[in-house]
Design a protein around this motif. Structure first.
Motif, mmCIF file in Angstrom:
data_model
loop_
_atom_site.group_PDB
_atom_site.id
_atom_site.type_symbol
_atom_site.label_atom_id
_atom_site.label_comp_id
_atom_site.label_asym_id
_atom_site.label_seq_id
_atom_site.Cartn_x
_atom_site.Cartn_y
_atom_site.Cartn_z
ATOM 1 N N ASP A 267 0.810 -1.219 0.000
ATOM 2 C CA ASP A 267 0.000 0.000 0.000
ATOM 3 C C ASP A 267 0.840 1.265 0.000
ATOM 4 O OD1 ASP A 267 0.998 -0.034 2.547
ATOM 5 O OD2 ASP A 267 -0.948 -0.100 3.572
ATOM 6 N N SER A 268 2.172 1.122 0.036
ATOM 7 C CA SER A 268 3.035 2.302 0.022
ATOM 8 C C SER A 268 4.449 1.892 -0.344
ATOM 9 C CB SER A 268 3.044 2.998 1.388
ATOM 10 O OG SER A 268 3.688 2.180 2.350
ATOM 11 N N ALA A 269 5.241 2.880 -0.749
ATOM 12 C CA ALA A 269 6.652 2.613 -1.040
ATOM 13 C C ALA A 269 7.429 2.215 0.213
ATOM 14 C CB ALA A 269 7.285 3.821 -1.706
ATOM 15 N N PRO A 270 7.215 2.865 1.377
ATOM 16 C CA PRO A 270 7.922 2.405 2.581
ATOM 17 C C PRO A 270 7.621 0.956 2.937
ATOM 18 C CG PRO A 270 7.090 4.622 2.936
ATOM 19 C CD PRO A 270 6.510 4.144 1.629
ATOM 20 N N ALA A 271 6.366 0.548 2.740
ATOM 21 C CA ALA A 271 6.030 -0.853 3.014
ATOM 22 C C ALA A 271 6.764 -1.776 2.046
ATOM 23 C CB ALA A 271 4.523 -1.059 2.910
ATOM 24 N N MET A 272 6.841 -1.384 0.782
ATOM 25 C CA MET A 272 7.572 -2.187 -0.195
ATOM 26 C C MET A 272 9.061 -2.233 0.132
ATOM 27 S SD MET A 272 7.795 -1.734 -4.352
ATOM 28 C CE MET A 272 9.155 -0.542 -4.305
ATOM 29 N N ALA A 273 9.596 -1.116 0.636
ATOM 30 C CA ALA A 273 11.033 -1.042 0.924
ATOM 31 C C ALA A 273 11.454 -2.026 2.004
ATOM 32 C CB ALA A 273 11.402 0.380 1.340
ATOM 33 N N ARG A 274 10.544 -2.383 2.903
ATOM 34 C CA ARG A 274 10.894 -3.364 3.931
ATOM 35 C C ARG A 274 11.145 -4.736 3.320
ATOM 36 N NH1 ARG A 274 7.107 -0.241 7.039
ATOM 37 N NH2 ARG A 274 5.350 -1.562 6.405
ATOM 38 N N ARG A 275 10.460 -5.035 2.227
ATOM 39 C CA ARG A 275 10.624 -6.334 1.552
ATOM 40 C C ARG A 275 11.676 -6.244 0.443
ATOM 41 N NH1 ARG A 275 7.002 -10.559 0.194
ATOM 42 N NH2 ARG A 275 8.214 -12.192 -0.841
ATOM 43 N N TYR A 276 11.781 -5.085 -0.187
ATOM 44 C CA TYR A 276 12.694 -4.909 -1.317
ATOM 45 C C TYR A 276 13.629 -3.718 -1.064
ATOM 46 C CZ TYR A 276 9.459 -7.999 -3.809
ATOM 47 O OH TYR A 276 8.692 -9.062 -4.204
ATOM 48 N N PRO A 277 14.424 -3.766 -0.002
ATOM 49 C CA PRO A 277 15.273 -2.610 0.327
ATOM 50 C C PRO A 277 16.335 -2.323 -0.727
ATOM 51 C CG PRO A 277 15.878 -4.508 1.676
ATOM 52 C CD PRO A 277 14.614 -4.883 0.960
ATOM 53 N N ASP A 278 16.936 -3.348 -1.287
ATOM 54 C CA ASP A 278 17.997 -3.122 -2.277
ATOM 55 C C ASP A 278 17.440 -2.478 -3.540
ATOM 56 O OD1 ASP A 278 19.812 -4.224 -0.526
ATOM 57 O OD2 ASP A 278 19.689 -6.234 -1.397
ATOM 58 N N GLU A 279 16.262 -2.923 -3.962
ATOM 59 C CA GLU A 279 15.665 -2.373 -5.171
ATOM 60 C C GLU A 279 15.299 -0.907 -4.983
ATOM 61 O OE1 GLU A 279 15.334 -6.749 -5.365
ATOM 62 O OE2 GLU A 279 14.950 -5.237 -3.819
ATOM 63 N N VAL A 280 14.759 -0.567 -3.817
ATOM 64 C CA VAL A 280 14.386 0.825 -3.570
ATOM 65 C C VAL A 280 15.630 1.705 -3.472
ATOM 66 C CG1 VAL A 280 13.286 2.408 -1.941
ATOM 67 C CG2 VAL A 280 12.178 0.236 -2.516
ATOM 68 N N ARG A 281 16.665 1.215 -2.808
ATOM 69 C CA ARG A 281 17.915 2.000 -2.729
ATOM 70 C C ARG A 281 18.507 2.211 -4.119
ATOM 71 N NH1 ARG A 281 19.074 -1.643 1.761
ATOM 72 N NH2 ARG A 281 18.684 -0.566 3.742
ATOM 73 N N ARG A 282 18.463 1.184 -4.936
ATOM 74 C CA ARG A 282 18.952 1.331 -6.312
ATOM 75 C C ARG A 282 18.169 2.410 -7.048
ATOM 76 N NH1 ARG A 282 18.138 -3.942 -9.473
ATOM 77 N NH2 ARG A 282 15.978 -3.245 -9.357
ATOM 78 N N GLY A 283 16.863 2.398 -6.884
ATOM 79 C CA GLY A 283 16.042 3.402 -7.536
ATOM 80 C C GLY A 283 16.359 4.806 -7.072
ATOM 81 N N LEU A 284 16.588 4.976 -5.785
ATOM 82 C CA LEU A 284 16.917 6.307 -5.260
ATOM 83 C C LEU A 284 18.287 6.764 -5.747
ATOM 84 C CD1 LEU A 284 15.550 5.983 -1.613
ATOM 85 C CD2 LEU A 284 14.511 7.185 -3.547
ATOM 86 N N ARG A 285 19.209 5.811 -5.890
ATOM 87 C CA ARG A 285 20.526 6.190 -6.433
ATOM 88 C C ARG A 285 20.397 6.670 -7.881
ATOM 89 N NH1 ARG A 285 22.286 1.616 -3.437
ATOM 90 N NH2 ARG A 285 22.146 0.275 -5.276
ATOM 91 N N LEU A 286 19.609 5.967 -8.685
ATOM 92 C CA LEU A 286 19.431 6.374 -10.076
ATOM 93 C C LEU A 286 18.698 7.704 -10.176
ATOM 94 C CD1 LEU A 286 18.562 2.881 -11.595
ATOM 95 C CD2 LEU A 286 20.624 4.227 -12.047
ATOM 96 N N GLN A 287 17.729 7.898 -9.289
ATOM 97 C CA GLN A 287 17.039 9.190 -9.281
ATOM 98 C C GLN A 287 18.015 10.304 -8.900
ATOM 99 O OE1 GLN A 287 13.853 9.536 -6.446
ATOM 100 N NE2 GLN A 287 13.214 11.552 -7.177
ATOM 101 N N GLY A 288 18.855 10.067 -7.911
ATOM 102 C CA GLY A 288 19.845 11.063 -7.513
ATOM 103 C C GLY A 288 20.837 11.364 -8.608
ATOM 104 N N LEU A 289 21.179 10.359 -9.417
ATOM 105 C CA LEU A 289 22.075 10.583 -10.545
ATOM 106 C C LEU A 289 21.426 11.512 -11.567
ATOM 107 C CD1 LEU A 289 24.631 10.015 -12.158
ATOM 108 C CD2 LEU A 289 23.583 7.870 -12.933
ATOM 109 N N GLY A 290 20.151 11.307 -11.822
ATOM 110 C CA GLY A 290 19.443 12.195 -12.727
ATOM 111 C C GLY A 290 19.432 13.622 -12.223
ATOM 112 N N ASN A 291 19.189 13.790 -10.947
ATOM 113 C CA ASN A 291 19.215 15.135 -10.355
ATOM 114 C C ASN A 291 20.591 15.771 -10.492
ATOM 115 O OD1 ASN A 291 16.521 15.283 -9.535
ATOM 116 N ND2 ASN A 291 16.936 14.261 -7.589
#
Length: 433
Positions: free
Chosen positions: A126-150
């Motif tokens: 129901d939320s990204a934080p809830a997903m991050a508990r199960r898929y922490p590596d995938e969410v961190r990867r996504g945030l790194r790629l977003q930060g690269l774009g910024n």
């Protein structure tokens, strides 16, 4: 109750975290959707009127404020239109670096949508934080790629939100060699992650929901379209950006303050899936092979494959930024001076959410007499309503209200409309006869 007998009305009074306000109303009669209204209540922001009387640079900096996620798109469409009036042809260096800056926006926007807004839908959270508990590596990867774009956007624009580095003829300054070397190191280090992201999203449990729709995008003679091209569709359209108004009609509907748009009389799709459908042959061979091994075929008629198109475009943007900055040399003159003159010009580029079309008329002093801006979200409004009707019917109108609400959320969020809708954005209830 089965879907052949259900009769009633479903009201979704509030769509939160959308730019403006909105709601969804559905009337069901004898198991069929009789009316469906995606009601968007955008506040009167008046940007087009606010630009009247403004100088050229005010326009370029001002339109960046229209969207906090896609300021570069608004600047690039605007500067293309203004340069057409002023008779400016950007240098090859400027053309390449503008494409690099735009690639940064694609990276950050697509990554935000995939990891924080869309993926939880498909994985049952129901939320990204809830997903991050199960898929922490995938969410961190996504945030790194977003930060690269910024970081790419900041390198050229001075900041990633509402950047201020773009001007007619180029940029106010060229990034120095050391800044570019550091950026390239981050790009190189992220290639494997962006390829892994494609594999991950291709393995998500995406719904099967093939539909008939018209894909509209830019198409370039050589490149995957970002900053230039002709407007094409998979139904035979092939026009100059100057002819946009002859084929696209914006119109008001009684239930919404957001304009709808039709292409030659029917709804159409813009955005990553439309771009990929129309430009599969413009992808590098490596990416086409990656898609082939995923087992998902493109061109695709499944709107939920938009998330795969976004992941593909992220890797494309990353590689484009690397290639275009190879042997980087700061330009001696990052821009050329413009002489004010009267005229009308148009510009069209591919924002992350689809084609973004601008038209400006300047007077002899170079001040804006009129402006028209057609963003991708308004172009997708009619297609979203069409999609909701087909998707909910196929999903099953006999389902309970919560299930229909959740599926409706997923359909709308899949378009990434302007500021994407977060989970739990529908306050859903049904009145039945």
């Amino acid at each position: 109750m089965n879907d052949n007998t259900r009769t009633g009305e479903i009201h979704v009074p509030v769509l939160a975290r959308v730019e403006g306000e909105g709601a969804l109303d559905i009337r069901v009669r004898e198991g069929r959707i009789e009316t469906l209204k995606l009601r968007i209540f955008e506040p009167p922001r008046l940007f087009e009127k606010l630009l009247e009387g403004r100088a050229v640079q005010d326009v370029i900096d001002g339109v960046a404020r229209i969207c906090g996620i896609c300021p570069v798109a608004y600047q690039m469409s605007a500067v293309a239109a203004l340069e057409a009036i002023l008779g400016i042809t950007p240098s090859p260096w400027v053309t390449r670096m503008r494409r690099v800056m735009y690639c940064g926006e694609w990276l950050q926007s697509h990554s935000l949508h995939i990891h924080l807004l869309a993926a939880p839908d498909f994985l049952g959270f129901d939320s990204a934080p809830a997903m991050a508990r199960r898929y922490p590596d995938e969410v961190r990867r996504g945030l790194r790629l977003q930060g690269l774009g910024n970081a790419i956007m900041q390198t050229f624009g001075g900041r990633s939100v509402h950047p201020v580095g773009v001007c007619t003829g180029g940029f106010f300054r060229a990034p120095d060699a050391s800044s570019m070397a550091a950026l390239r190191a981050r790009l190189e280090a992220s290639r494997d992650e962006s390829l892994a992201l494609i594999d991950w999203v291709a393995g998500l449990p995406l719904p099967e929901d093939d539909q008939d729709f018209v894909s509209v995008s830019l198409r370039h003679p050589r490149d995957y379209p970002i900053t230039a091209g002709r407007i094409v569709s998979d139904h035979g359209l092939d026009i100059s950006v100057d002819d946009f108004e002859q084929h696209v009609r914006e119109f008001q509907v009684p239930h919404s303050t957001a304009l709808h748009a039709h292409l030659d009389g029917r709804p159409y799709l813009v955005g990553p899936l439309a771009r990929l459908n129309n430009n599969l042959d413009r992808l590098p061979a490596e990416l086409r092979d990656r898609l082939a091994t995923s087992g998902i075929r493109f061109p695709s008629r499944n709107m939920f494959h938009s998330i795969i198109a976004r992941a593909v475009e992220m890797h494309l943007a990353l590689d484009e930024a690397l290639q275009l900055t190879e042997a980087y040399d700061p330009a001696a003159e990052p821009h050329v001076q413009a002489t004010p003159r009267a005229g009308t010009g148009v510009g069209c580029t591919e924002a992350p959410r689809g084609i973004l079309w601008h038209r400006y008329t300047l007077d002899a002093q170079g001040l804006v007499e009129s402006a028209r801006i057609v963003p991708p979200t308004s172009q997708n409004q009619a297609r979203m309503e069409e999609d909701l009707g087909a998707a909910l019917t196929r999903f099953g109108l006999d389902r309970d209200d919560d299930a229909l609400r959740l599926h409706g959320e997923m359909v709308i969020r899949n378009y990434d409309p302007c500021i994407s809708c977060a989970t739990h954005f529908l306050d859903f209830h049904a009145d039945r006869e």
